[in-house]
Enzyme design. Sequence first.
Site, PDB file in Angstrom:
ATOM      1  N   GLN A 136       0.807  11.797  -5.714  1.00  0.00           N
ATOM      2  CA  GLN A 136       0.795  12.109  -4.281  1.00  0.00           C
ATOM      3  C   GLN A 136       2.118  11.762  -3.595  1.00  0.00           C
ATOM      4  O   GLN A 136       2.151  11.547  -2.381  1.00  0.00           O
ATOM      5  CB  GLN A 136      -0.365  11.387  -3.602  1.00  0.00           C
ATOM      6  CG  GLN A 136      -1.727  11.808  -4.136  1.00  0.00           C
ATOM      7  CD  GLN A 136      -2.877  11.190  -3.374  1.00  0.00           C
ATOM      8  OE1 GLN A 136      -3.133  11.529  -2.216  1.00  0.00           O
ATOM      9  NE2 GLN A 136      -3.598  10.273  -4.012  1.00  0.00           N
ATOM     10  N   ASP A 139       0.846  -1.196   0.000  1.00  0.00           N
ATOM     11  CA  ASP A 139       0.000   0.000   0.000  1.00  0.00           C
ATOM     12  C   ASP A 139       0.885   1.251   0.000  1.00  0.00           C
ATOM     13  O   ASP A 139       2.016   1.230   0.494  1.00  0.00           O
ATOM     14  CB  ASP A 139      -0.892  -0.033   1.250  1.00  0.00           C
ATOM     15  CG  ASP A 139      -1.919   1.085   1.265  1.00  0.00           C
ATOM     16  OD1 ASP A 139      -2.256   1.621   0.185  1.00  0.00           O
ATOM     17  OD2 ASP A 139      -2.390   1.434   2.361  1.00  0.00           O
TER      18      ASP A 139
END
Length: 648
Positions: A253, A222
């Site tokens: 991001q 993740d």
Amino acid sequence: MTDYAQLLNPEQCAAATAGDGPLLVLAAAGTGKTRTLVYRVAYLTESGVDPENILLLTFTNRAAREMIERARGQVGEAVGTLWNGTFHHICNRFLRHFAKRLGYANDFTILDQDDSRSLIDQCIRAVVTRKRDFPKREVIASLISSAANRAIPLGDVLAESSEEILFHGDQIHDIAHRYEEKKRELDAMDFDDLLVNGLRLLREHPDVCEFYQRKFRHILVDEYQDTNLIQAQMVDLLAEKNRNLMVVGDDFQCIYSWRGANFRNIMDFPKRWHDAKVIKLERNYRSTPDILNVANACICGNPEQFQKTLRPTRAGRRKPQVYFLHDGEEQAYAVTSLVRRYLDEGYSLGDIAVLYRAHFHSIELQMVLGRTRLPFRITSGVGVFEQAHAKDVIAFLRLCENPRDYLAFLRFLCLFPKIGEKSVEKYWSKLGSRFDASSAEARETLLAAAPAAARDFLKPVLSLFADYHTACDADGRMGADVLRILCDVFYSGYLQRVYDNAEDREEDVRELARQIEKHPRGVPGFLEEVALLTNVDAEYAQMQEDETPRLHLSTVHQAKGLEWPVVFVIWTSESMFPSSKAVESSSDDSEERRLFYVAVTRAKDELVIASPSMRVMRDGSTFFCKPSRFVKEIPRSLLQEHYGFSRY
């Protein structure tokens, strides 16, 4: 089996039910990344993969727990045997079985932060004879940690540091070496060692590496864009045999390079894994189409990235608003007035966030919120007036104004070498229980009483007391100038020695100087307001216990992963956002642009951007700044523009 096509959109379903082989899932903001990972775990389990043969790596234990609980709800208790947790947690599990291979006992000690700092303190005492101008243990610890997480030599980290730090480079190298030796003697590892030694274990012991390669048939990662070099190399090594590696992240991001995150990890994934399948999640479930249009426009300017376009699933509402304002004061009053308008529309304070590039950008707003009695929560840390560096300089100003303020006298004098509370009591008594900063005799008495180690630091500061009172009026301009000079002659160096985020703290202090300069009653009025604000803060603390809704104030870095119905992004002006310092150090604005994108995509319903055109600089001069390049690049048709803001 579960009908995944009914539960997921086509892209999520393709990722969750993908076959074997390397897979890069580019999950744009608000597109259901966690949901996709949860159903991937469920799919693998339902397909016959033993959960014990699945490794799920996350950046927080909370994220891992949430995913496992959701997967358990889908496929049952068996998923509980899946290996999951942070990189540090998984490395610890490896090392508990095989630490002896690296010369440690398997029951080695993990040092917490206090233990680590204490050990570094011992090393400093062994190396440094004159500690008065030497960096504090927290600073040394930060330098050592930065080198470990970025997988670069300590010398390279020192080369990037201030002259205050670089001057002590040889001694810092010696301390770092002794620190490593002491950890070995104690059979202990600190938090960074878990990663470093976890990778060493796999690299230096092929049989151990092969054991875990065989064990983990599938590896899921993740927030892959936040991995550092050590973490990425570890994942590649573990997945080398079975090649079933799914990494989920968003290059848009990647905003944590300052703490070791390596942008190249996600960008080069298809190069390292040539047969990797790439799936893009672009359907956004968070924001209105109007906000997504702005997000897409602001990020498209980055030259190197996986091109993605956020696609809305919600109905339109109204265009994001941009306010071109005169200065920070007009901005602060615009924010407070607009917040009240949103409250009238039915939102609660807890639905609203104000985001900014750097913590000092919020100081003026904090003061105005205190005046207008709007409760707020500092998500990016405690309020500025509760922080040590603000209290230090406020103690200096209080002492300038009130000769009988013993608490200010105590706090400020204890900043100097070899001066402690007992010494201060003696000085106070010798001065007749008052320190008249305007008196040359009082200043000379204090200097003579101070230990030799403190005098070189104290002498120029005592001259500042004289300068403050020579001006007689002690107006805002004089108080601001004295505070700036205090930074130059003493406090900036003190911050460098004591804190690992010294530059951020110095910016806070210089912002306080700007607020003093603007205050209609100068230093006395400023000190009164600060005292009132700190008492308001105490009320807010009580509200927090009562879970009273409050406005959120946060840096963009701290806001990543969060969302609010209404978001303000303030100080979107050149040199502020993007940060001129960040752009200069990286030679381009790509990470700053990603940071702006993250700020915009936190908003669900309403987005307000504020761009002041004037600010006071570090030296007190006025600087006229242009709107941020990120704002200027957004097509005008996507925004509702306002010029100025009426407080009435």
